[in-house]
Design an enzyme around this catalytic site. Sequence first.
Site, PDB file in Angstrom:
ATOM      1  N   LYS A 142     -52.813 -29.186   0.852  1.00 19.23           N
ATOM      2  CA  LYS A 142     -53.016 -27.879   1.489  1.00 19.23           C
ATOM      3  C   LYS A 142     -51.804 -27.520   2.360  1.00 19.23           C
ATOM      4  CE  LYS A 142     -57.929 -27.634   0.687  1.00 19.23           C
ATOM      5  NZ  LYS A 142     -59.294 -27.369   1.006  1.00 19.23           N
ATOM      6  N   HIS A 274     -63.124 -38.230   4.017  1.00 17.61           N
ATOM      7  CA  HIS A 274     -63.303 -36.996   4.815  1.00 17.61           C
ATOM      8  C   HIS A 274     -64.545 -37.135   5.698  1.00 17.61           C
ATOM      9  CE1 HIS A 274     -60.937 -34.483   1.629  1.00 17.61           C
ATOM     10  NE2 HIS A 274     -60.202 -35.393   2.224  1.00 17.61           N
TER      11      HIS A 274
HETATM   12  P1  NDP Z   1     -65.811 -24.841  -6.969  1.00 15.77           P
HETATM   13  O1  NDP Z   1     -65.739 -26.283  -7.419  1.00 15.77           O
HETATM   14  O2  NDP Z   1     -67.154 -24.240  -6.941  1.00 15.77           O
HETATM   15  O3  NDP Z   1     -64.807 -24.067  -7.940  1.00 15.77           O
HETATM   16  C1  NDP Z   1     -64.299 -22.813  -7.609  1.00 15.77           C
HETATM   17  C2  NDP Z   1     -63.486 -22.219  -8.723  1.00 15.77           C
HETATM   18  O4  NDP Z   1     -62.313 -23.015  -9.049  1.00 15.77           O
HETATM   19  C3  NDP Z   1     -64.111 -22.101 -10.107  1.00 15.77           C
HETATM   20  O5  NDP Z   1     -65.126 -21.178 -10.172  1.00 15.77           O
HETATM   21  C4  NDP Z   1     -62.916 -21.757 -10.949  1.00 15.77           C
HETATM   22  O6  NDP Z   1     -62.606 -20.376 -10.896  1.00 15.77           O
HETATM   23  C5  NDP Z   1     -61.788 -22.443 -10.226  1.00 15.77           C
HETATM   24  N1  NDP Z   1     -61.296 -23.480 -11.123  1.00 15.77           N
HETATM   25  C6  NDP Z   1     -61.874 -24.652 -11.441  1.00 15.77           C
HETATM   26  N2  NDP Z   1     -61.122 -25.303 -12.334  1.00 15.77           N
HETATM   27  C7  NDP Z   1     -60.043 -24.506 -12.567  1.00 15.77           C
HETATM   28  C8  NDP Z   1     -58.901 -24.620 -13.383  1.00 15.77           C
HETATM   29  N3  NDP Z   1     -58.676 -25.689 -14.120  1.00 15.77           N
HETATM   30  N4  NDP Z   1     -58.029 -23.598 -13.362  1.00 15.77           N
HETATM   31  C9  NDP Z   1     -58.223 -22.522 -12.596  1.00 15.77           C
HETATM   32  N5  NDP Z   1     -59.285 -22.369 -11.803  1.00 15.77           N
HETATM   33  C10 NDP Z   1     -60.170 -23.344 -11.795  1.00 15.77           C
HETATM   34  O7  NDP Z   1     -65.104 -24.684  -5.531  1.00 15.77           O
HETATM   35  P2  NDP Z   1     -65.766 -24.676  -4.097  1.00 15.77           P
HETATM   36  O8  NDP Z   1     -66.368 -23.341  -3.827  1.00 15.77           O
HETATM   37  O9  NDP Z   1     -66.586 -25.903  -3.937  1.00 15.77           O
HETATM   38  O10 NDP Z   1     -64.469 -24.870  -3.168  1.00 15.77           O
HETATM   39  C11 NDP Z   1     -63.703 -23.787  -2.659  1.00 15.77           C
HETATM   40  C12 NDP Z   1     -62.886 -24.293  -1.470  1.00 15.77           C
HETATM   41  O11 NDP Z   1     -63.792 -24.724  -0.445  1.00 15.77           O
HETATM   42  C13 NDP Z   1     -61.965 -25.487  -1.772  1.00 15.77           C
HETATM   43  O12 NDP Z   1     -60.728 -25.306  -1.135  1.00 15.77           O
HETATM   44  C14 NDP Z   1     -62.684 -26.683  -1.172  1.00 15.77           C
HETATM   45  O13 NDP Z   1     -61.804 -27.674  -0.706  1.00 15.77           O
HETATM   46  C15 NDP Z   1     -63.464 -26.050  -0.016  1.00 15.77           C
HETATM   47  N6  NDP Z   1     -64.710 -26.779   0.249  1.00 15.77           N
HETATM   48  C16 NDP Z   1     -65.038 -27.072   1.552  1.00 15.77           C
HETATM   49  C17 NDP Z   1     -66.210 -27.751   1.855  1.00 15.77           C
HETATM   50  C18 NDP Z   1     -66.547 -28.037   3.263  1.00 15.77           C
HETATM   51  O14 NDP Z   1     -67.606 -28.673   3.537  1.00 15.77           O
HETATM   52  N7  NDP Z   1     -65.761 -27.606   4.218  1.00 15.77           N
HETATM   53  C19 NDP Z   1     -67.143 -28.169   0.790  1.00 15.77           C
HETATM   54  C20 NDP Z   1     -66.744 -27.760  -0.533  1.00 15.77           C
HETATM   55  C21 NDP Z   1     -65.557 -27.099  -0.774  1.00 15.77           C
HETATM   56  P3  NDP Z   1     -62.895 -19.297 -12.031  1.00 15.77           P
HETATM   57  O15 NDP Z   1     -63.537 -20.018 -13.140  1.00 15.77           O
HETATM   58  O16 NDP Z   1     -63.755 -18.291 -11.375  1.00 15.77           O
HETATM   59  O17 NDP Z   1     -61.590 -18.710 -12.379  1.00 15.77           O
END
Ligand code: NDP
Length: 316
Positions: A142, A274
């Site tokens: 990040k 984490h």
């Molecule tokens: P998800 O795992 O739900 O995925 C989000 C999106 O990532 C997908 O819908 C897809 O977008 C995209 N994606 C996945 N694989 C690919 C690929 N190979 N190429 C391009 N796009 C891809 O994400 P989260 O909502 O869980 O996470 C979002 C953020 O939040 C992250 O930065 C994560 O670190 C953070 N987070 C924080 C948490 C906390 O407790 N603070 C907990 C969980 C996450 P699409 O298909 O729409 O194009």
Amino acid sequence: MKQKMKSKVLVVGATGYLGKRLVKASLKLGHPTFVLFRRELCPLDIEKVQLLLSFKEEGACLVKGSFEDHKSLVDAVKMVDIVICAISGVHIRSHQILLQLKLVEAIKEAGNVKRFLPSEFGTDPARMENAMEPGRVTFEDKMVVRKAIQEAGIPYTYVSANCFAGYFLGGLCQPGKILPWNDSVVLLGDGDRKAIYVDEDDIATYTIRSIDDPRTLNKTMYITPPKNVLSQGEVVQVWEKLIGKELIKSSVSRGEFLDAIKRLDYAEQVGLTHYYHVCYEGCLTDFEIGENGVEATQLYPDVNYTSVEQYLRRYL
Ligand code: NDP
């Protein structure tokens, strides 16, 4: 009187756990909302396709684009004022950094974006330079993206959303659990380190509120709802009150937790280190927000955020 046009927002990673909430919040707050519809999306992923179509029905504009096609990203970015990236972190870590760097390149070339919010939404990586292996990779990645954004001179807001409530409160802060149990709970250490829990819809609301706010320009916005700064023990007490019953408690010491991590696969180790920083070290609450940071509930006191008790009521 002529109303000010709302900023146009592009959400990348819109089908994800957070992304879909960002789309809804953006539409709800009246922003013309664009959603990147990736060509490489599996054509048989019926849930994703249906979700994207539902965004369209709610008023969003689907924009075809691909991370494999730089021009398509530039064209998508040129349509909007604000870009929010919410692509996954946990499952495609090395991928996430590459994709976000491609997006930064596109935003730089397009030259019109007034604010970029990269996919952060967790612990502030700038505060985690001493994080443990292997989990530190998340924070390092990040920071690489932050460096690229700042070197490109792209205006930004970094959102530090602390703990997504579903992942933490759902399982009473027990790693690997997303549902509370009515009989027992394992405390991490003494269960006394404070963490910060935020309803995912509230994260989306605060994020969208921040996007064209001059107070959040080139700042980190921490989301720290004051009522939701609780230790695991306090979360358990809230749950016990709701179910009218005391849970049987056991505990995992730091040493036991660190030993257990070593036996897991890489992705699990990343996630659990984490947890270690949050639940054993209290890394979310052991600092004051400095001059490069702002706090969301202070900026937007009118947002009626969800308390830990309200969130836990869902599981009754
Ligand atoms: P998800 O795992 O739900 O995925 C989000 C999106 O990532 C997908 O819908 C897809 O977008 C995209 N994606 C996945 N694989 C690919 C690929 N190979 N190429 C391009 N796009 C891809 O994400 P989260 O909502 O869980 O996470 C979002 C953020 O939040 C992250 O930065 C994560 O670190 C953070 N987070 C924080 C948490 C906390 O407790 N603070 C907990 C969980 C996450 P699409 O298909 O729409 O194009």
